[in-house]
Design a protein around this motif. Structure first.
Motif, short mmCIF file in Angstrom:
data_model
loop_
_atom_site.label_atom_id
_atom_site.label_comp_id
_atom_site.label_asym_id
_atom_site.label_seq_id
_atom_site.Cartn_x
_atom_site.Cartn_y
_atom_site.Cartn_z
N GLU A 145 -9.23 66.16 65.54
CA GLU A 145 -8.99 67.30 64.65
C GLU A 145 -9.90 68.45 65.08
O GLU A 145 -9.46 69.60 65.21
N GLN A 146 -11.16 68.13 65.33
CA GLN A 146 -12.09 69.16 65.79
C GLN A 146 -11.72 69.61 67.19
O GLN A 146 -11.76 70.80 67.52
N GLN A 147 -11.34 68.64 68.03
CA GLN A 147 -10.98 68.96 69.40
C GLN A 147 -9.74 69.86 69.44
O GLN A 147 -9.66 70.78 70.25
N PHE A 158 -18.83 72.62 62.28
CA PHE A 158 -19.03 71.93 63.56
C PHE A 158 -19.11 72.95 64.69
O PHE A 158 -18.55 74.06 64.57
N VAL A 189 -10.67 62.26 63.35
CA VAL A 189 -11.32 63.54 63.08
C VAL A 189 -11.86 64.18 64.35
O VAL A 189 -11.88 65.40 64.50
N ILE A 190 -12.29 63.36 65.31
CA ILE A 190 -12.76 63.92 66.59
C ILE A 190 -11.66 64.79 67.17
O ILE A 190 -11.89 65.92 67.60
N MET A 248 -18.45 65.96 65.26
CA MET A 248 -18.28 64.53 65.55
C MET A 248 -19.08 64.14 66.79
O MET A 248 -19.47 63.00 66.95
N PHE A 279 -2.72 75.34 63.30
CA PHE A 279 -3.65 76.19 62.57
C PHE A 279 -3.05 77.58 62.41
O PHE A 279 -2.18 77.98 63.19
N ASP A 280 -3.58 78.30 61.43
CA ASP A 280 -3.15 79.67 61.21
C ASP A 280 -3.43 80.49 62.48
O ASP A 280 -4.58 80.57 62.93
N TYR A 287 -11.61 81.01 58.89
CA TYR A 287 -10.36 81.74 59.15
C TYR A 287 -9.19 80.79 59.34
O TYR A 287 -8.06 81.24 59.55
N LEU A 300 -6.65 88.76 57.45
CA LEU A 300 -7.81 87.97 57.05
C LEU A 300 -9.07 88.83 57.07
O LEU A 300 -9.21 89.73 57.89
N TYR A 350 -11.14 83.75 65.77
CA TYR A 350 -12.17 82.96 66.47
C TYR A 350 -12.21 83.30 67.95
O TYR A 350 -13.29 83.35 68.56
N ILE A 355 -8.62 77.43 70.15
CA ILE A 355 -9.44 78.65 70.29
C ILE A 355 -9.66 78.98 71.77
O ILE A 355 -9.64 80.14 72.17
N TRP A 356 -9.85 77.96 72.59
CA TRP A 356 -10.19 78.19 73.99
C TRP A 356 -8.97 78.30 74.89
O TRP A 356 -9.10 78.63 76.07
N GLY A 403 -5.94 83.28 62.27
CA GLY A 403 -7.29 82.72 62.22
C GLY A 403 -7.79 82.35 63.60
O GLY A 403 -8.93 82.65 63.97
N LEU A 431 -8.85 72.05 67.21
CA LEU A 431 -9.23 73.42 66.85
C LEU A 431 -9.93 74.10 68.04
O LEU A 431 -9.61 75.24 68.37
N LEU A 432 -10.84 73.36 68.67
CA LEU A 432 -11.54 73.92 69.85
C LEU A 432 -10.54 74.31 70.94
O LEU A 432 -10.62 75.39 71.52
N MET A 486 -1.43 71.30 60.12
CA MET A 486 -1.67 70.50 61.32
C MET A 486 -0.34 69.95 61.85
O MET A 486 0.51 69.55 61.09
#
Lengths: 290, 266
Positions: free
Chosen positions: B13-15, A100, B10-11, A71, B34-35, A151, A227, B42, B21-22, B38, B17-18, B1
């Protein structure tokens, strides 16, 4: 071999430890593919080697960081470097992933460092088409877009990835890079794990004329309940070879690449994998033309 | 979610996930929607990619640190200075100053300078290919030194340090094993005595960057003056008192080492 006036091209991923091999051994593959970002430097030995390789081989540039589905905008500095490399190497194929990679942290643009999946929705479709248009127009090149292994899943996805890719290509003129191992990984991670069925279901959705490249790779199979990690560190699995056969039956003589990124084997092992791909494809194509 | 993410665009949604992970907070990860397995894949990929990238760009630092320390530094550096360019090879410009703020940097004060050296060598390795414009040499015969300026090769860098960086570097990267041992001994001896200010130069004669300590008296002052954009006359004035500095010797060596890109008249 020519099928419908198309030569079957089989290549391998070229990584740094094989630079000497490719420059000193007779030509055994039709093309090589490199990760674009590994050659973003303005000069130096790596770029010089790639230019020498280019004199002997067709080169495909495979990008891994563009994040077409982000995005956030792709930074211009990244695109400028890619364009400069493209002008130097004149690749015969240019590809990226349907994922992304860009986001924000504390108000600053950041890169995820990995290929992160996106929800297959119309909103993401529109955004990705916008970025693909922008990149194709900036580079003056057609992009080939690859399906990714994942994943995590987005519950909000209502299109399949194959439908999503097809729609992008129809709207932007881009093509599809079909990674059969990625379908296998996602099949094991999120579906029933019947790889043959997953590949068949996937490829039957894709328009034949849009598939411009196939990737083949191997990865370590998981212990039960875990996984699968798409590590590109193994020979291509039997299931993926079978999926490849199905893909060639449907798409014909599509340029095919053996990808191997970690625990790299000898150059000769990669060449053997490429030979195997060629044998399988030729057997299918002969059968069809008979 | 989770509900928060569902209700966002959606921004976000991506944020989301980031951020999952971080994040280092297990609760944030668990509640991301999220799983979790998974997300941890990442996270491991991110750390492995980052560690591999730094080990390539900072080979001396990674030789000096054990695996636990290098993993810890990588994790901390990812947080303080996340990649922004989509190319791992361009990530790490701030590592030297980051190391200065860490315990290991405090314990081994030469480590930050080793990181600075590694980074310059790494940049030189991928830097633009430049060779000396020989025709510009004629300016030395045709112009007064007041009007002559030197444009150095893009891959030349000078680094001031109190530590035996050249020996530490050679001890880990010289192709000759015997030379590595000699350099290691020299480095250990130098580290055991009081620190001494010195200038280390990184340059690239062809494709492989080289590292050396500037030993000729006045050479560092002379080069810094030229690099800062001052005329040859000004640089020569600075070393006019030095009995050991010879411009002719310096020039010969500079051409041999591909230090100069061109002489310019102004």
């Amino acid at each position: 071999m020519l099928v419908n006036n198309k030569k079957l091209l089989v290549g391998v991923g070229l990584r740094h430890p094989h630079f000497t091999d490719i420059l000193t051994t007779p030509k055994q593959v039709d093309f090589v593919e490199v990760h674009s970002e590994n050659f973003f430097g303005q000069g130096g030995a790596a770029l010089s080697v790639l230019s020498q390789v280019r004199e002997k081989y067709l080169v495909s540039l495979h990008s891994t960081s563009m994040g077409l589905g982000s995005m956030h905008d792709i930074p211009m500095a990244y695109l400028e470097r890619l364009k400069s490399l493209t002008q130097t190497i004149d690749p015969f194929l240019m590809s990226e992933h349907a994922c992304f990679t860009w986001g924000k942290q504390h108000g600053q643009t950041m890169h995820s460092g990995d290929l992160l999946p996106i929800a297959h929705t119309h909103l993401n479709l529109a955004r990705m088409c916008e970025q693909v248009d922008k990149v194709q127009s900036f580079l003056g090149r057609e992009l080939i877009i690859e399906n990714v292994s994942a994943y995590v899943k987005f519950d909000g996805s209502y299109l399949s990835e194959a439908e999503f890719l097809t729609e992008i290509c129809q709207r932007t003129g881009a093509k599809i890079l079909l990674d059969i191992n990625n379908i296998a990984v996602n099949s094991l991670n999120f579906e029933e794990g019947n790889i043959q069925q997953s590949v068949a279901d996937y490829i039957n959705v894709l328009p034949v004329e849009r598939v411009a490249q196939i990737h083949l790779a191997g990865c370590q199979m998981p212990t039960l309940g875990q996984l699968v990690i798409d590590d590109h560190a193994r020979p291509v699995s039997d299931e993926v070879w079978q999926g490849y056969q199905l893909a060639i039956e449907r798409f014909g003589a599509v340029p095919t690449l053996i990808e191997w990124d970690n625990d790299l084997p000898q150059w000769s092992v990669l060449v053997d994998e490429a030979r195997k791909a060629r044998d399988i494809a030729q057997a299918v194509l002969h059968k069809e033309s008979a | 979610m989770n509900t928060q993410c569902e209700s966002e665009s959606v921004i976000n949604e991506q944020q989301c996930l980031l951020e999952a992970i971080w994040s280092d907070d297990p609760k944030t990860i668990a509640e991301s929607g999220f799983d979790v397995e998974g997300i941890y894949i990442y996270r491991r990929n991110l750390l492995a990619n980052a560690q591999r990238a730094l080990s390539i760009s900072f080979p001396t630092v990674f030789e000096l640190l054990d695996s636990d320390a290098s993993e810890h530094i990588t994790q901390q550096f990812l947080k303080s200075s996340p990649p922004t360019q989509g190319d791992w090879a361009q990530w790490g410009a701030a590592l030297a100053s980051f190391i200065e703020t860490t315990d290991v940097g405090y314990e081994y004060p030469y480590l930050a300078d080793c990181a600075a050296l590694d980074w310059h060598v790494h940049c030189a390795l991928h830097g633009i290919d430049q060779i000396f414009q020989q025709s510009s040499l004629q300016l030395l015969g045709n112009c007064e030194p007041e009007h002559i300026f030197v444009k150095f090769n893009h891959n030349v860098k000078l680094l001031e340090t109190k530590y035996p960086l050249t020996d530490i570097f050679q001890a880990h990267h010289d192709v000759d094993e015997q030379q590595r041992t000699i350099s290691m001994n020299n480095a250990q001896k130098a580290l055991a005595i009081a620190p001494k200010e010195q200038t280390v130069m990184i340059y690239r004669p062809e494709f492989q960057p080289k590292v050396t300590t500037l030993l000729m008296a006045g050479e560092d002052v002379f080069m810094r003056c030229l690099i800062s954009g001052q005329s040859l006359a000004n640089a020569l004035n600075l070393v006019s008192e030095s009995k050991h500095f010879s411009f002719e010797n310096w020039l010969m060596k500079a051409i041999e080492r591909n230090l100069i890109y061109t002489f310019k008249e102004n």
